[in-house]
Design an enzyme around this catalytic site. Structure first.
Site, short mmCIF file in Angstrom:
data_model
loop_
_atom_site.label_atom_id
_atom_site.label_comp_id
_atom_site.label_asym_id
_atom_site.label_seq_id
_atom_site.Cartn_x
_atom_site.Cartn_y
_atom_site.Cartn_z
N TYR A 110 -8.53 -6.34 -7.77
CA TYR A 110 -9.93 -6.31 -8.20
C TYR A 110 -10.86 -6.69 -7.04
CZ TYR A 110 -14.18 -7.81 -10.68
OH TYR A 110 -15.48 -7.98 -11.10
N ASP A 115 -18.48 9.92 -17.28
CA ASP A 115 -17.25 9.29 -16.82
C ASP A 115 -17.34 9.23 -15.31
OD1 ASP A 115 -14.72 8.53 -16.06
OD2 ASP A 115 -13.66 10.11 -17.14
N LYS A 168 -14.03 -4.72 -5.02
CA LYS A 168 -15.39 -5.25 -4.91
C LYS A 168 -15.77 -5.49 -3.44
CE LYS A 168 -16.41 -5.17 -9.24
NZ LYS A 168 -17.45 -4.23 -9.76
N SER A 175 -19.34 -8.68 -7.63
CA SER A 175 -18.75 -9.88 -8.19
C SER A 175 -18.75 -10.95 -7.11
CB SER A 175 -17.31 -9.61 -8.64
OG SER A 175 -16.59 -10.79 -8.91
#
Length: 292
Positions: free
Chosen positions: A157, A65, A161, A144
Site C-alpha cells: 500500500y 472504473d 502511495k 496517505s
C-alpha cells in the site's frame, strides 16, 4: 466563491462520499464517480442524489472504473459534453492491502497499482488536455501518511502511495505554466472501509512459511477500530473539509496538506517541512527554479 465543475473518483464511500456532499453544499457542480452505479452501488447513487437534493444542491453520479481506460474516457467525455469543462479532479479511488509483503504476487501488486497509481494516471491524462486548453485546473491526489513513511504489513500500500506522491509533485512542476495546480492530501488514521476490504495476498505457501507472523495482519484488521476513542472518534469529515478548502482557494495552494484526527501527530508535517528545502535546492541546482 466561484462554482467549479468537480469530478471525484471513488465516491461510493469514505472520504469520496463525504467530499462530493461537502463540495455540493458549497455550491460546486459535482460529478461523483464510482463503479457499478446500476448494480452494487445503485443504492449509493440514489442516496447521494437525494441527500444533495434535500440541501438544494445538484449532484450527478457517473459510472467510472479507474482501472479501465474506456470507462475513464467515457465518463470524462460525458462531463465535458454536459458542462463544457472540468475545473477540478479529485483522485480519491483506492485500495489498502494489509498483509505479508512477500506473499503479494506480482499480479496482486499490479491489481493494486491499476487502481491506486495507474487509475490516477488514467484520470489525469483524460482531464488534462481539457484543462490545458482552458488554461486552468486543479488536480487533487488523495494519498496517505504512508506516502511519506511505511510500517510492517503495509508495504505494498505504501509503495503505491509513494508512487502517487512522486507523480503528483512532478505534475505540480510541469503543469504550472499552463495554469494547472497539482496538490496532495495526506489523511491520517480515520475510520473507513478500506481495512475491512483489504485485498488478501495470494501466495499461501509464503504465508505458511511466515508462521505466527502471518497472523499479525489479521489481528491488525480485527482490532483496527480499537485505536479510536469511542467518546471522541476521529472525524473523516476533516478530510472532505480540507479538500473543499483547496478547491475554493484562489491563492497559491500548499503542495501537501496533512489531515490528522484531533490530537494526533505522527510527524508527517515535519517530514514535509524537512524535505521541501532539499527538493527545492535540487531543482535550483538543475536550473529549474522557475518551476518551484
Amino acid at each position: 466563491m466561484s462554482s467549479k465543475i468537480v469530478v471525484v473518483t471513488g465516491a461510493s464511500s469514505g472520504f469520496g462520499k463525504l467530499t462530493v456532499l461537502e463540495l455540493a453544499r458549497q455550491g460546486h457542480t459535482v460529478i461523483a464517480t464510482m463503479r457499478d452505479v446500476d448494480r452494487r452501488n445503485s443504492p449509493v447513487r440514489a442516496e447521494l442524489i437525494e441527500m444533495a437534493r434535500k440541501d438544494g444542491n445538484s449532484l450527478q453520479v457517473l459510472e467510472m472504473d479507474v482501472a479501465n481506460d474506456a470507462s475513464v474516457e467515457a465518463a470524462v467525455d460525458r462531463v465535458v459534453a454536459d458542462y463544457g469543462r472540468i475545473d477540478v479532479l479529485v483522485n480519491n479511488a483506492g485500495l489498502m492491502p494489509i498483509g505479508v509483503t512477500e506473499a503479494y504476487t506480482a499480479t496482486d501488486v499490479e491489481r493494486l497499482f491499476a487502481v491506486n497509481v495507474f487509475g490516477a494516471v488514467r484520470t489525469n491524462r483524460a482531464v488534462l488536455p481539457h484543462m490545458r486548453a482552458a488554461g486552468s485546473g486543479l488536480l487533487v491526489q488523495v494519498t496517505s501518511l504512508m506516502g511519506r513513511f511505511t510500517i510492517p504489513f503495509f508495504g505494498v500500500y505504501a509503495a503505491s502511495k509513494f508512487a502517487l506522491e512522486a507523480l503528483a509533485e512532478t505534475y505540480r512542476y510541469e503543469l504550472g505554466s499552463f495554469g494547472i495546480d497539482s496538490v496532495i492530501v495526506e489523511p491520517g488514521p480515520f475510520p473507513s472501509n478500506l481495512i475491512a476490504s483489504s485485498p488478501q495476498p495470494s501466495d499461501a505457501v509464503v504465508l505458511e512459511a511466515y508462521g505466527e507472523v502471518a497472523a499479525i495482519p489479521g489481528q491488525i484488521k480485527a482490532h483496527s477500530d480499537e485505536q479510536f476513542d469511542p467518546a471522541n472518534p476521529p472525524r473523516p469529515q476533516l478530510v472532505a473539509d480540507a479538500i473543499a478548502k483547496l478547491v475554493a482557494t484562489t491563492e497559491r495552494r500548499p503542495l501537501r496538506t496533512v489531515v490528522m484526527p484531533d490530537g494526533l501527530d505522527f510527524g508527517v508535517q515535519q517530514i514535509n517541512d524537512a524535505v521541501a528545502p532539499i527538493q527545492n535546492s535540487v531543482l535550483k541546482a538543475m536550473g529549474m527554479e522557475a518551476m518551484i
